[in-house]
Design a protein around this motif. Structure first.
Motif, mmCIF file in Angstrom:
data_model
loop_
_atom_site.group_PDB
_atom_site.id
_atom_site.type_symbol
_atom_site.label_atom_id
_atom_site.label_comp_id
_atom_site.label_asym_id
_atom_site.label_seq_id
_atom_site.Cartn_x
_atom_site.Cartn_y
_atom_site.Cartn_z
ATOM 1 N N ALA A 311 0.822 -1.217 0.000
ATOM 2 C CA ALA A 311 0.000 0.000 0.000
ATOM 3 C C ALA A 311 0.853 1.263 0.000
ATOM 4 O O ALA A 311 0.416 2.318 -0.459
ATOM 5 N N SER A 312 2.090 1.155 0.500
ATOM 6 C CA SER A 312 2.958 2.326 0.596
ATOM 7 C C SER A 312 3.620 2.692 -0.730
ATOM 8 O O SER A 312 4.182 3.779 -0.867
ATOM 9 N N ALA A 313 3.564 1.790 -1.714
ATOM 10 C CA ALA A 313 4.232 2.028 -2.998
ATOM 11 C C ALA A 313 3.236 2.594 -4.009
ATOM 12 O O ALA A 313 2.037 2.324 -3.950
ATOM 13 N N ALA A 314 3.742 3.406 -4.921
ATOM 14 C CA ALA A 314 2.889 3.941 -5.991
ATOM 15 C C ALA A 314 2.302 2.790 -6.792
ATOM 16 O O ALA A 314 3.010 1.843 -7.148
ATOM 17 N N GLU A 315 0.989 2.850 -7.054
ATOM 18 C CA GLU A 315 0.349 1.740 -7.738
ATOM 19 C C GLU A 315 0.768 1.676 -9.209
ATOM 20 O O GLU A 315 0.943 2.713 -9.860
ATOM 21 N N PRO A 316 0.955 0.462 -9.737
ATOM 22 C CA PRO A 316 1.217 0.331 -11.167
ATOM 23 C C PRO A 316 -0.014 0.723 -11.987
ATOM 24 O O PRO A 316 -1.138 0.779 -11.477
#
Length: 346
Positions: A311-316
């Motif tokens: 959830a902390s990473a930018a979504e593809p």
């Protein structure tokens, strides 16, 4: 390097590849002989399924676009008042999930036994069956048999497996009621040339007198969607951007080329078809997302990554494919209409 990329090189047109596959030619000949014998036996014992049946498949191993085409046909059936049942083997676990997202109205059954799958689909309300990857499933009858041939495969090795990508030779197109030539990264001229080559094939063969109609279609990335949010972005958002294209499909190079036509600077991260993403893969893609502007994945990869993505990473972004008919698409609609006429209404 993945096995898929090795095979792609081995079946290519380079002089080194032609030399490298010479030791495999005797195995290819044996494979071809077995397939011919199997074809002759299985067609004599074909079992009819309990509902009107449309089969979609290809002569080569993967990458032709048969799954988006099967989904398009199922959507067409649903739009014309019939509940489609999509039957597939379920290999790799991703394709049933893809079909459920692409055609939410459909009953999707993954079962290597298509007869049992058909019974289950009918029990769940299906009125017409669409069989994905069923051209070589010769023990099952069908009302419409569709063969898919990709323009990208036109320059591949002419040999069958393992010296080339072919499950069967072009004479197997004689079993087709309709042929669809697809293209992704190939040019319109290449697709037209392949279609015309099939037309000129044999008297009574594809496109000839009494032969099946031939359609051409372009499978194009129409837009992008956030993998979790579903937020739509136009393909033009990739212009001038650094994009990591992650693809666990049969033809990842074509996917990267499709994104490149939008003006993106593309780094391809290719995995084996039906790749099961592990923690190390996720970490690699998260790092790529941090270093670049976007990570773009196929729908086939998104159904596996969606639940695992931090959830902390930018979504593809998910590349959404659209089916654009370029030649004779009406012939396919008419063929499907004929099958739907025999399917009961709700």
């Amino acid at each position: 390097m993945s096995a898929a990329r090795v095979a792609h090189w081995l079946w290519g047109a380079s002089a080194a590849a032609r030399v490298a596959r010479v030791p495999l030619i005797p195995l290819a000949g044996a494979y071809w002989a077995v397939m011919r014998l199997r074809t002759a036996r299985a067609r004599a014992d074909a079992v009819r399924l309990p509902l009107p049946t449309i089969a979609v498949g290809n002569l080569s191993v993967g990458g032709t676009g048969k799954t988006p085409l099967a989904a398009w046909i199922a959507s067409y059936c649903a739009a014309h008042g019939r509940t489609p049942g999509i039957l597939l083997r379920g290999y790799g676990g991703d394709e049933p999930l893809v079909h459920r997202r692409l055609v939410p109205q459909a009953v999707v059954v993954a079962n290597p036994d298509r007869v049992a799958g058909a019974v289950a689909a009918r029990a769940q309300g299906a009125q017409v069956l669409v069989l994905d990857d069923a051209y070589q499933l010769l023990g099952v009858g069908r009302d419409l048999n569709i063969a898919v041939v990709s323009a990208e495969s036109a320059t591949a090795s002419p040999w069958p497996l393992p010296a080339g990508p072919w499950r069967e030779g072009r004479d197997a197109l004689d079993r087709a009621d309709l042929i669809v030539v697809t293209r992704k990264s190939a040019s319109a001229d290449a697709a037209s040339a392949l279609a015309e080559g099939l037309v000129r094939g044999r008297s009574g063969g594809p496109g000839g007198p009494g032969g099946p109609p031939i359609c051409t279609v372009r499978l194009v990335v129409s837009h992008l969607e956030g993998m979790r949010s579903g937020t739509r972005q136009e393909l033009g958002a990739l212009a001038g951007r650094r994009v990591v294209a992650a693809a666990g499909i049969a033809d990842p190079e074509s996917f990267a080329q499709q994104l490149g036509t939008a003006g993106a600077s593309v780094q391809l991260v290719a995995y084996q078809d039906h790749h099961a993403y592990r923690q190390a893969d996720l970490e690699r893609l998260v790092r790529a997302a941090t270093a670049g502007d976007y990570v773009v994945v196929t729908e086939k990869d998104a159904v596996k990554l969606r639940r695992q993505w931090p959830a902390s990473a930018a979504e593809p972004l998910v590349a959404v494919l659209a089916v654009h008919w370029e030649r004779n698409g009406r012939a396919l609609e008419q063929a499907v209409d004929a099958v739907l006429a025999s399917a009961r209404r709700p």
